[in-house]
Motif scaffolding. Structure first.
Motif, short mmCIF file in Angstrom:
data_model
loop_
_atom_site.label_atom_id
_atom_site.label_comp_id
_atom_site.label_asym_id
_atom_site.label_seq_id
_atom_site.Cartn_x
_atom_site.Cartn_y
_atom_site.Cartn_z
N THR A 123 7.64 0.44 3.15
CA THR A 123 7.68 -0.03 4.55
C THR A 123 6.36 -0.61 5.02
N SER A 124 5.35 -0.64 4.16
CA SER A 124 4.05 -1.18 4.59
C SER A 124 3.24 -1.60 3.37
N GLY A 125 2.18 -2.35 3.64
CA GLY A 125 1.26 -2.76 2.58
C GLY A 125 0.51 -1.56 2.01
N THR A 126 0.15 -0.65 2.88
CA THR A 126 -0.54 0.57 2.44
C THR A 126 0.29 1.30 1.39
N GLU A 127 1.55 1.50 1.73
CA GLU A 127 2.43 2.26 0.85
C GLU A 127 2.70 1.48 -0.45
N ALA A 128 2.69 0.16 -0.35
CA ALA A 128 2.85 -0.67 -1.55
C ALA A 128 1.66 -0.45 -2.48
N ASN A 129 0.45 -0.48 -1.91
CA ASN A 129 -0.73 -0.28 -2.74
C ASN A 129 -0.80 1.15 -3.28
N ASP A 130 -0.39 2.10 -2.46
CA ASP A 130 -0.36 3.49 -2.93
C ASP A 130 0.56 3.60 -4.15
N SER A 181 -13.52 -4.98 0.21
CA SER A 181 -12.05 -5.00 0.14
C SER A 181 -11.41 -4.19 1.26
N TYR A 182 -10.13 -4.48 1.52
CA TYR A 182 -9.29 -3.62 2.38
C TYR A 182 -7.90 -3.59 1.77
N HIS A 183 -7.35 -2.38 1.59
CA HIS A 183 -6.02 -2.28 0.99
C HIS A 183 -5.09 -1.36 1.78
N GLY A 184 -5.52 -0.88 2.95
CA GLY A 184 -4.62 -0.06 3.74
C GLY A 184 -5.29 1.18 4.31
N ARG A 185 -4.49 1.99 5.00
CA ARG A 185 -5.07 3.06 5.80
C ARG A 185 -4.80 4.48 5.28
N ALA A 216 -7.45 -6.23 -6.46
CA ALA A 216 -8.22 -7.23 -5.70
C ALA A 216 -7.30 -8.06 -4.83
N GLU A 217 -7.80 -8.41 -3.64
CA GLU A 217 -7.13 -9.40 -2.80
C GLU A 217 -7.64 -10.78 -3.25
N PRO A 218 -6.77 -11.72 -3.57
CA PRO A 218 -7.25 -13.04 -4.00
C PRO A 218 -8.16 -13.69 -2.95
N GLY A 240 -8.77 -10.32 3.23
CA GLY A 240 -8.26 -10.54 4.58
C GLY A 240 -9.15 -9.93 5.64
N VAL A 241 -9.09 -8.59 5.74
CA VAL A 241 -9.91 -7.88 6.72
C VAL A 241 -11.39 -8.22 6.51
N GLY A 242 -11.75 -8.49 5.27
CA GLY A 242 -13.14 -8.82 4.93
C GLY A 242 -13.61 -10.16 5.47
N ALA A 282 -2.82 -7.49 -8.15
CA ALA A 282 -3.16 -8.45 -7.09
C ALA A 282 -2.53 -7.97 -5.79
N ASP A 283 -3.37 -7.73 -4.79
CA ASP A 283 -2.88 -7.34 -3.47
C ASP A 283 -2.62 -8.64 -2.70
N GLU A 284 -1.33 -9.00 -2.63
CA GLU A 284 -0.95 -10.27 -2.00
C GLU A 284 -0.42 -10.04 -0.57
N VAL A 285 -0.83 -8.93 0.02
CA VAL A 285 -0.31 -8.58 1.34
C VAL A 285 -0.61 -9.69 2.36
N GLN A 286 -1.77 -10.32 2.25
CA GLN A 286 -2.07 -11.42 3.18
C GLN A 286 -1.85 -12.79 2.54
N THR A 287 -2.05 -12.89 1.24
CA THR A 287 -2.11 -14.22 0.61
C THR A 287 -0.78 -14.70 0.03
N ALA A 325 3.57 -7.42 1.48
CA ALA A 325 4.02 -6.81 2.74
C ALA A 325 3.94 -7.90 3.82
N LYS A 326 3.48 -7.54 4.99
CA LYS A 326 3.28 -8.45 6.12
C LYS A 326 4.35 -9.52 6.25
N GLY A 327 4.06 -10.77 5.80
CA GLY A 327 4.87 -11.92 6.17
C GLY A 327 6.31 -11.96 5.70
C1 LIG Z 1 -4.83 -7.06 1.87
C2 LIG Z 1 -4.17 -5.94 2.59
N1 LIG Z 1 -3.61 -4.95 1.88
C3 LIG Z 1 -2.98 -3.93 2.47
C4 LIG Z 1 -2.90 -3.84 3.85
C5 LIG Z 1 -2.20 -2.69 4.48
O1 LIG Z 1 -0.98 -3.10 4.98
P1 LIG Z 1 -0.27 -2.25 6.16
O2 LIG Z 1 -1.11 -2.40 7.38
O3 LIG Z 1 1.10 -2.89 6.25
O4 LIG Z 1 -0.18 -0.85 5.69
C6 LIG Z 1 -3.47 -4.84 4.63
C7 LIG Z 1 -3.40 -4.77 6.11
O5 LIG Z 1 -4.08 -5.47 6.83
C8 LIG Z 1 -4.12 -5.91 3.99
O6 LIG Z 1 -4.70 -6.89 4.68
#
Ligand SMILES: Cc1ncc(COP(=O)(O)O)c(C=O)c1O
Length: 427
Positions: A106-113, A134-138, A205-207, A210-212, A238-243, A270-272
């Motif tokens: 249900t989220s990018g965080t959980e996808a990366n987890d 980097s940023y990969h979730g909370r 890695a995020e290609p 994003g948050v960075g 590859a964390d494609e949550v934003q890209t 995730a996201k889009g």
């Molecule tokens: C690259 C990247 N990975 C993971 C996440 C986490 O996604 P979510 O906020 O849906 O848990 C984000 C959120 O900004 C993100 O930018």
């Protein structure tokens, strides 16, 4: 509005940051525009953090959601789910990963987890390579691979994380090098690191970070890393949550700027994809996805209503070639912003690709990040009727521009003019 803000403050956590001195309540949207509770209209160049990917109130998504809601919203992963299978088939095929399997969250965080669980189990190692900035979730595990102090509230972690150079091209010890030298230096650093550590499970890695602040390495860095990773059997996530999904214009996935030797082992998204409905997920080769030897479910992951939205959104994106639109309109927008930046001493860099554009601000005449100017520009843009985002590593000094991928040339021009005014007002 103030009343709602007071109520927000009274009942929600302090660390749930809000944009703007006078926070905004968005009540509805259409296309690339949103309206606030006082009836003011804004051009939306942030899409709720790159999540309204195609358009606000896209009729196809609204129809798919309401029709699905009238049939069944949810049944859990215990039962066959036609929209989930259909979306998984599409994503498996689009991923380019051979014999791919897809798991929805249900989220990018959980996808990366999930990706971390798969990689650490498959490789029997809890050592992870992540990128600085980097940023990969909370979640607890995602924070453990976050190379950005502002988003890292704890150093406790189930993982041993080693941070690698390369996600930020124009700052840090290798910034002065040419692209080829930069890549060679980062690869050398990676090799050196691997000589000192237990074998890692994966590099995540995020290609484009994003948050960075929409920073990225020169094209090809991750391909060069991959050569080294392959020597050790280390997986590439590859964390494609934003890209993902064509946002970067030139490619459908961000990793394709580094894809000389094939797709990553694991891709997270995730996201889009849900255009605001909560869809996240992982796609990986069967051998990796199926390495878990215990059951797992996701109660909400892949629920029918989100999958119906995702399918309608993906169909619209592909049928209307929004990736091509991101390339064309994003290309015009970045050129326009570079022309403005050339006249303003406070703009350190305009970077990015497609509709993922970062504008980094620095104190004029120095290389020092300027978060106060970034905050002032964010406010001034809002006053002018434009919503943008901000981000960055050592300090939040980069403006983030990421409109829905259906942005028109006229809207790009209008947004650029508002942003130009906002930037000029700050300097
Ligand atoms: C690259 C990247 N990975 C993971 C996440 C986490 O996604 P979510 O906020 O849906 O848990 C984000 C959120 O900004 C993100 O930018």
């Amino acid at each position: 509005m103030n009343d709602l803000y007071d109520r927000h403050r009274a009942v929600l956590p302090d660390w749930l940051a809000l944009y703007y001195d006078s926070p905004l309540e968005i009540t509805h949207g259409e296309g690339r525009h949103v309206w606030d509770s006082e009836g003011r209209r804004y051009l939306d160049f942030f899409g709720g953090i790159l999540t309204t990917m195609t358009a606000h109130a896209l009729p196809e998504v609204t129809k798919a959601v309401s029709e699905q809601a009238g049939r069944i919203i949810h049944s859990s992963t215990l039962y066959l789910n036609r929209p989930m299978v259909e979306l998984a088939e599409r994503i498996a095929q689009l991923s380019g990963i051979p014999d791919a399997r897809v798991f929805f969250t249900t989220s990018g965080t959980e996808a990366n987890d999930t990706a971390l669980l798969l990689a650490t189990t498959h490789r029997r190692s809890n050592t992870i390579l992540a990128m600085r900035n980097s940023y990969h979730g909370r979640s607890f595990s995602a924070i453990g691979i976050t190379g950005n102090r502002s988003w890292s509230p704890s150093s406790l972690s189930p993982l041993q994380t080693l941070y690698v150079h390369g996600g930020v091209r124009t700052r840090g010890p290798f910034a002065h090098l040419s692209d080829a030298e930069f890549i060679a230096a980062c690869v050398e650093d990676l090799r050196d690191l691997l000589g000192h550590t237990r074998p890692p499970a994966a590099l995540i890695a995020e290609p484009i970070q994003g948050v960075g602040g929409f920073t990225s390495p020169p094209d090809g860095l991750y391909a060069a890393f991959r050569d080294v990773l392959n020597e050790h059997g280390i997986l590439w996530i590859a964390d494609e949550v934003q890209t993902g999904w064509g946002r970067t214009g030139e490619h459908f996935w961000g990793w394709q700027a580094h894809g000389r030797n094939g797709p990553p082992d694991i891709v997270t998204f995730a996201k889009g994809i849900g255009n605001g409905m909560s869809i996240g997920g992982v796609v990986a080769r069967a051998e990796i996805m199926n390495c878990l030897d215990a059951n797992s479910i996701s109660t909400f992951g892949g629920t029918q209503i989100t999958m119906a939205a995702g399918l309608a959104n993906l169909n619209h994106l592909i049928e209307h070639d929004l990736q091509g639109n991101a390339r064309r309109v994003g290309g015009l927008l970045i050129e326009r912003l570079r022309a403005v930046a050339a006249q303003l001493p406070g703009v350190r860099e305009v970077r990015g690709r497609g509709l993922m554009i970062g504008v980094e601000l620095a104190r004029p005449g120095t290389d020092e990040a300027d978060p106060r100017a970034a905050a002032a520009v964010l406010e001034a843009a809002r006053e002018g009727g434009l919503l943008i985002g901000k981000g960055g590593g050592h300090s939040t000094s980069a403006l983030r521009i990421a409109p829905p991928l259906s942005l028109t040339v006229a809207e790009a021009e209008e947004g650029a003019a508002i942003l130009e005014g906002a930037l000029r007002s700050a300097y």
